[in-house]
Design a protein around this motif. Structure first.
Motif, PDB file in Angstrom:
ATOM      1  N   ARG A  44      -8.066  -4.999  -8.641  1.00  0.00           N
ATOM      2  CA  ARG A  44      -7.224  -3.954  -8.066  1.00  0.00           C
ATOM      3  C   ARG A  44      -7.928  -2.602  -8.098  1.00  0.00           C
ATOM      4  NH1 ARG A  44      -1.049  -5.436 -10.073  1.00  0.00           N
ATOM      5  NH2 ARG A  44      -1.087  -7.580  -9.284  1.00  0.00           N
ATOM      6  N   LYS A  47     -10.267  -2.551  -5.213  1.00  0.00           N
ATOM      7  CA  LYS A  47      -9.547  -2.348  -3.953  1.00  0.00           C
ATOM      8  C   LYS A  47      -8.995  -0.929  -3.826  1.00  0.00           C
ATOM      9  CE  LYS A  47      -8.074  -7.126  -3.299  1.00  0.00           C
ATOM     10  NZ  LYS A  47      -6.919  -8.033  -3.224  1.00  0.00           N
ATOM     11  N   ASN A  48      -8.989  -0.189  -4.919  1.00  0.00           N
ATOM     12  CA  ASN A  48      -8.422   1.158  -4.931  1.00  0.00           C
ATOM     13  C   ASN A  48      -9.497   2.145  -5.407  1.00  0.00           C
ATOM     14  OD1 ASN A  48      -6.823   3.400  -5.071  1.00  0.00           O
ATOM     15  ND2 ASN A  48      -5.273   2.486  -6.393  1.00  0.00           N
ATOM     16  N   ASP A  50      -9.967   5.211  -5.125  1.00  0.00           N
ATOM     17  CA  ASP A  50      -9.515   6.512  -5.632  1.00  0.00           C
ATOM     18  C   ASP A  50      -9.415   6.499  -7.152  1.00  0.00           C
ATOM     19  OD1 ASP A  50      -9.355   7.397  -3.047  1.00  0.00           O
ATOM     20  OD2 ASP A  50      -7.193   7.028  -2.863  1.00  0.00           O
TER      21      ASP A  50
END
Length: 169
Positions: A44, A47-48, A50
């Motif tokens: 995760r 995928k992120n 930021d």
């Protein structure tokens, strides 16, 4: 994915995978599930992007929060509880003992990070219900010292919980 993103992800894994695995293992007691949860949390993060840019402290807090939520979701699932679906919803909502147990484990884990003096006064005051005067007599220190240890111990506990992804409610 660019090279800097990959480098950040590798650094995130190298720095946080082992402590995160120990944390999740304490929550689950299951080696395989703990490894799956850590892998999912890191996936995760990948995928992120930021999250990676926020810095190591924020990324660590984010990872611990995600891992905790994955464990809670798994424990709440029908598969984990071996439930059979009902056609009608029960009239009264029940509190979720899984979340309460996970919170208890999280606090216990954070308490291990405190100094023995801070841990002693917090456990005896908040869990055993002892007063400042009782603690002062028991520990053979002035009452002001007990209050100071409680203050700074709670502050350190709050920081330890924040490192594990717990935010104020």
């Amino acid at each position: 994915m660019n090279d800097s993103h990959m480098a950040l992800l590798c650094a995130l894994h190298d720095e946080h995978a082992a402590p995160l695995l120990r944390y999740v293992l304490r929550l689950t007691g299951d080696d395989q599930l703990a490894e799956d949860v850590v892998q999912e949390a890191l996936l995760r993060a990948w995928k992120n992007p930021d999250v990676l840019a926020q810095g190591p402290s924020a990324a660590r807090a984010w990872l611990y929060t995600v891992a905790r939520n994955i464990v809670i979701d798994d424990r709440r699932s029908a598969r984990a509880r071996r439930e059979i679906g009902l056609e009608t919803v029960p009239e009264r909502a029940r509190s979720d003992p899984t979340e309460s147990a996970l919170d208890s484990w999280l606090v216990a884990d954070a308490l291990t990070q405190l100094t023995p003096e801070h841990r002693t006064v917090i456990v005896r005051a908040y869990y055993m219900g002892q007063s400042v005067a009782e603690l002062a007599e028991l520990l053979d220190v002035p009452a002001g010292t007990v209050r100071s240890r409680l203050h700074y111990g709670l502050r350190a506990l709050r920081l330890a919980l924040q490192e594990r992804g717990v935010t104020g409610r």
